[in-house]
Scaffold this active site. Structure first.
Site, PDB file in Angstrom:
ATOM      1  N   ASN A   1       0.810  -1.233   0.000  1.00 10.65           N
ATOM      2  CA  ASN A   1       0.000   0.000   0.000  1.00 10.65           C
ATOM      3  C   ASN A   1       0.837   1.274   0.000  1.00 10.65           C
ATOM      4  O   ASN A   1       0.495   2.241  -0.663  1.00 10.65           O
ATOM      5  CB  ASN A   1      -1.006  -0.012   1.163  1.00 10.65           C
ATOM      6  CG  ASN A   1      -0.361  -0.098   2.522  1.00 10.65           C
ATOM      7  OD1 ASN A   1       0.758  -0.606   2.653  1.00 10.65           O
ATOM      8  ND2 ASN A   1      -1.042   0.376   3.536  1.00 10.65           N
TER       9      ASN A   1
ATOM     10  N   GLU B   1       3.483  -4.094  12.711  1.00  8.19           N
ATOM     11  CA  GLU B   1       2.542  -2.988  12.479  1.00  8.19           C
ATOM     12  C   GLU B   1       1.443  -3.552  11.585  1.00  8.19           C
ATOM     13  O   GLU B   1       1.673  -3.843  10.411  1.00  8.19           O
ATOM     14  CB  GLU B   1       3.288  -1.817  11.824  1.00  8.19           C
ATOM     15  CG  GLU B   1       2.548  -0.500  11.970  1.00  8.19           C
ATOM     16  CD  GLU B   1       1.636  -0.234  10.802  1.00  8.19           C
ATOM     17  OE1 GLU B   1       0.430  -0.554  10.925  1.00  8.19           O
ATOM     18  OE2 GLU B   1       2.105   0.261   9.787  1.00  8.19           O
TER      19      GLU B   1
ATOM     20  N   CYS C   1      -3.298   1.780   6.659  1.00 11.76           N
ATOM     21  CA  CYS C   1      -3.677   1.180   7.947  1.00 11.76           C
ATOM     22  C   CYS C   1      -4.312   2.213   8.872  1.00 11.76           C
ATOM     23  O   CYS C   1      -5.173   1.873   9.671  1.00 11.76           O
ATOM     24  CB  CYS C   1      -2.471   0.508   8.588  1.00 11.76           C
ATOM     25  SG  CYS C   1      -1.007   1.526   8.548  1.00 11.76           S
TER      26      CYS C   1
ATOM     27  N   GLU D   1       7.544   2.219  15.295  1.00 12.62           N
ATOM     28  CA  GLU D   1       8.426   2.606  14.206  1.00 12.62           C
ATOM     29  C   GLU D   1       8.732   4.084  14.419  1.00 12.62           C
ATOM     30  O   GLU D   1       7.838   4.833  14.847  1.00 12.62           O
ATOM     31  CB  GLU D   1       7.634   2.438  12.912  1.00 12.62           C
ATOM     32  CG  GLU D   1       8.431   2.324  11.663  1.00 12.62           C
ATOM     33  CD  GLU D   1       8.052   1.051  10.908  1.00 12.62           C
ATOM     34  OE1 GLU D   1       8.958   0.292  10.597  1.00 12.62           O
ATOM     35  OE2 GLU D   1       6.866   0.829  10.635  1.00 12.62           O
TER      36      GLU D   1
HETATM   37  P1  NDP Z   1      -0.082  -9.529   3.998  1.00 10.75           P
HETATM   38  O1  NDP Z   1       0.047  -9.424   5.448  1.00 10.75           O
HETATM   39  O2  NDP Z   1      -0.278 -10.887   3.407  1.00 10.75           O
HETATM   40  O3  NDP Z   1       1.238  -8.947   3.283  1.00 10.75           O
HETATM   41  C1  NDP Z   1       2.114  -8.002   3.833  1.00 10.75           C
HETATM   42  C2  NDP Z   1       3.560  -8.360   3.504  1.00 10.75           C
HETATM   43  O4  NDP Z   1       3.902  -9.613   4.103  1.00 10.75           O
HETATM   44  C3  NDP Z   1       3.819  -8.558   2.002  1.00 10.75           C
HETATM   45  O5  NDP Z   1       5.155  -8.212   1.692  1.00 10.75           O
HETATM   46  C4  NDP Z   1       3.638 -10.068   1.847  1.00 10.75           C
HETATM   47  O6  NDP Z   1       4.260 -10.567   0.698  1.00 10.75           O
HETATM   48  C5  NDP Z   1       4.317 -10.544   3.114  1.00 10.75           C
HETATM   49  N1  NDP Z   1       3.914 -11.879   3.570  1.00 10.75           N
HETATM   50  C6  NDP Z   1       2.762 -12.557   3.303  1.00 10.75           C
HETATM   51  N2  NDP Z   1       2.768 -13.752   3.943  1.00 10.75           N
HETATM   52  C7  NDP Z   1       3.931 -13.820   4.631  1.00 10.75           C
HETATM   53  C8  NDP Z   1       4.514 -14.798   5.511  1.00 10.75           C
HETATM   54  N3  NDP Z   1       3.895 -15.951   5.786  1.00 10.75           N
HETATM   55  N4  NDP Z   1       5.706 -14.542   6.061  1.00 10.75           N
HETATM   56  C9  NDP Z   1       6.349 -13.365   5.810  1.00 10.75           C
HETATM   57  N5  NDP Z   1       5.863 -12.408   4.978  1.00 10.75           N
HETATM   58  C10 NDP Z   1       4.656 -12.625   4.420  1.00 10.75           C
HETATM   59  O7  NDP Z   1      -1.210  -8.558   3.522  1.00 10.75           O
HETATM   60  P2  NDP Z   1      -2.122  -8.644   2.201  1.00 10.75           P
HETATM   61  O8  NDP Z   1      -1.358  -8.091   1.077  1.00 10.75           O
HETATM   62  O9  NDP Z   1      -2.652 -10.021   2.011  1.00 10.75           O
HETATM   63  O10 NDP Z   1      -3.323  -7.679   2.596  1.00 10.75           O
HETATM   64  C11 NDP Z   1      -4.428  -8.204   3.301  1.00 10.75           C
HETATM   65  C12 NDP Z   1      -4.966  -7.212   4.310  1.00 10.75           C
HETATM   66  O11 NDP Z   1      -3.928  -6.836   5.194  1.00 10.75           O
HETATM   67  C13 NDP Z   1      -5.450  -5.900   3.752  1.00 10.75           C
HETATM   68  O12 NDP Z   1      -6.753  -5.975   3.293  1.00 10.75           O
HETATM   69  C14 NDP Z   1      -5.361  -5.014   4.962  1.00 10.75           C
HETATM   70  O13 NDP Z   1      -6.467  -5.249   5.777  1.00 10.75           O
HETATM   71  C15 NDP Z   1      -4.111  -5.519   5.655  1.00 10.75           C
HETATM   72  N6  NDP Z   1      -2.917  -4.734   5.307  1.00 10.75           N
HETATM   73  C16 NDP Z   1      -2.483  -3.851   6.206  1.00 10.75           C
HETATM   74  C17 NDP Z   1      -1.398  -3.074   5.904  1.00 10.75           C
HETATM   75  C18 NDP Z   1      -0.879  -2.081   6.862  1.00 10.75           C
HETATM   76  O14 NDP Z   1      -0.346  -1.062   6.436  1.00 10.75           O
HETATM   77  N7  NDP Z   1      -0.947  -2.345   8.154  1.00 10.75           N
HETATM   78  C19 NDP Z   1      -0.724  -3.137   4.624  1.00 10.75           C
HETATM   79  C20 NDP Z   1      -1.242  -4.143   3.747  1.00 10.75           C
HETATM   80  C21 NDP Z   1      -2.304  -4.905   4.110  1.00 10.75           C
HETATM   81  P3  NDP Z   1       3.403 -10.765  -0.659  1.00 10.75           P
HETATM   82  O15 NDP Z   1       2.516  -9.575  -0.791  1.00 10.75           O
HETATM   83  O16 NDP Z   1       4.459 -10.838  -1.681  1.00 10.75           O
HETATM   84  O17 NDP Z   1       2.641 -12.028  -0.496  1.00 10.75           O
END
Ligand code: NDP
Length: 453
Positions: free
Chosen positions: A131, A229, A263, A435
């Protein structure tokens, strides 16, 4: 194996990235551990100069970096540019603190003379969501590098290119290539391998609560530091002493920024019942003026970043409307075409329990309240607690909310402002650790006590 990166506004193929396997991750961690030996002993002033140089290079490339960010992530160019400039500012901030990272000394009669020095924690992992990839990269990487650590940064597979480009820029600015490595791939394979890697001693993760639990569990098993976070479902509270039109304009700005995918977006809008009608009318007017389209073409709001997000948001709104749990004022539908576009949406009179889960998209839901105590009870009724705001002209009211809201951050007559001087993070299911800010930079160091006899 390679992963395609697509433009969420057009479906156009932009580039492909390699998937780092577990053994690639392990090799990268070994190179980082080796590079740590000289990076740790690089003078703080030299590290600072490299970070300042990086910031200057980022500023000079703001147009191309912003265009790349828009193409892979979807946000409008103006937002992309301010995020890139924000990332440059974060590197300047971390350059400024390099020389202030220091220990302590104390004379202890009967024991000796105590020195506490701060050593780098070791190889750090920065796991970055799609994001806000540029700014979150800068927060995590800036802090790790300033403290003398090497860092392995993993961007999301759906928005990895800006992080790659920023990584190259830092290398040009003098950060050694093994001190900062960009680890591409998907979360389930590459991200998991990075968190599990024994040489990684500190993990800073931003993303969903579900993945955060998994990351935290792995870090616990391997006894490494972790900062999480996670999601937020923040309250934006318009009290009866607020300037309602100003609050409505701010709510719209901070709800639809980045297509609602932040977020700390203003997610649950709590409005005193005496001003709900004025608030809704003004917000509706502003929302209907938001021009939605390709971020490269002067739109005010781009697409959602990926199909999963579009489906989630669309289903969440359909459910609220079909179950009569809120009244649709405007929006509430997909915009047909190639991109993942959704019309900016306003729902009013929403039942608070319905929106206990965050909706990561362009949907504003207004919840009326009668008293300040009721607003605080509703605001605190989710499992999250990241950043809330209160809108009021009365200092005593501001103090009451600031004290009683369960959140890592409370803004008063502001929302979504995150300067690097300010510790940022959540409570409850929004995660733990902070952070930014001087107090939390020490998370990237180990205290070493030396007692002289
Ligand atoms: P994720 O938590 O899956 O992804 C966040 C990061 O973690 C990405 O780089 C992802 O890689 C990585 N990741 C995913 N699975 C693993 C794992 N098992 N071990 C280590 N790293 C991992 O979020 P999503 O993209 O699926 O988003 C889903 C929801 O999460 C959103 O709808 C929102 O509600 C929330 N979200 C919150 C954010 C925030 O700023 N707090 C940011 C993004 C999402 P990759 O994408 O390559 O799979």
């Amino acid at each position: 194996m390679m992963i395609d990166v697509q433009n969420p506004a057009t479906g156009e193929h932009i580039s492909s990235i390699p998937v780092f396997s577990a053994s690639d991750v392990s090799a990268a961690a070994n190179r980082a551990a080796e590079a740590a030996k000289s990076w740790e002993h690089t003078a703080a002033s030299v590290r600072a100069v490299k970070l300042v140089n990086a910031a200057s290079l980022i500023r000079s490339r703001q147009d191309s970096l912003a265009a790349l960010l828009t193409r892979e992530q979807g946000k409008p160019l103006t937002e992309a540019k301010s995020e890139i400039m924000g990332a440059a500012h974060v590197f300047e901030y971390y350059a400024s603190v390099c020389g202030s990272i220091r220990g302590d000394a104390q004379n202890l009669p009967n024991y000796g003379y105590l020195n506490v020095i701060r050593k780098p924690v070791g190889v750090c992992a920065a796991i970055i969501p799609w994001n806000m990839p540029a700014i979150i990269f800068a927060w995590k990487v800036g802090a790790a590098l300033a403290c003398g650590n090497p860092v392995l940064a993993k961007p999301s597979a759906t928005a990895p290119l800006t992080v790659q480009a920023l990584g190259n820029t830092l290398h040009e600015a003098g950060i050694p290539t093994d001190v900062l490595q960009i680890i591409t791939g998907n979360g389930g394979e590459t991200g998991r391998a990075l968190v599990d890697e024994p040489l990684v001693r500190h993990v800073s993760f931003t993303g969903s609560t579900a993945t955060g639990r998994e990351v935290g569990a792995s870090a616990g098993r391997n006894l490494k530091r972790v900062h999480l976070e996670l999601g937020g479902n923040d309250a934006f509270i318009v009290t009866k002493s607020a300037d309602v039109k100003r609050a409505a304009a701010a709510a719209v700005r901070h709800r639809f920024y980045n297509c609602g995918q932040v977020c700390t977006s203003a997610k649950r809008i709590l409005v005193h019942e005496s001003c709900e009608d004025t608030f809704v009318a003004h917000a509706k007017d502003l929302i209907e003026q938001i021009h939605v389209g390709n971020g490269l073409l002067e739109s005010k709001m781009g697409p959602l970043n990926n199909k999963d997000q579009l489906v989630f948001v669309s289903n969440a709104v359909d459910n609220i409307v079909s179950r009569d749990e809120g009244t649709l004022v405007t929006g509430g539908e997909r915009i047909e075409g190639k991109g993942y576009f959704y019309r900016p949406t306003l729902l009013r009179d929403v039942t608070p329990e319905v929106v206990s889960e965050e909706i990561f998209g362009p949907v504003m839901y207004v919840i009326p309240f009668r008293t300040d105590d009721e607003a605080i009870q509703i605001a605190n009724s989710t499992k999250y607690g990241l950043g809330s705001s209160v809108w009021t002209d009365r200092l005593a009211v501001a103090h009451k909310y600031a004290d009683e809201l369960k959140a890592g951050v409370v803004w008063v007559n502001k929302h979504l402002i995150l300067p690097p001087e300010m510790p940022f993070g959540g409570v409850g299911d929004s995660g733990f650790g902070r952070e930014n800010g001087m107090d939390f930079i020490y998370e990237y160091t180990e205290a070493k006590s030396i007692l002289f006899g």
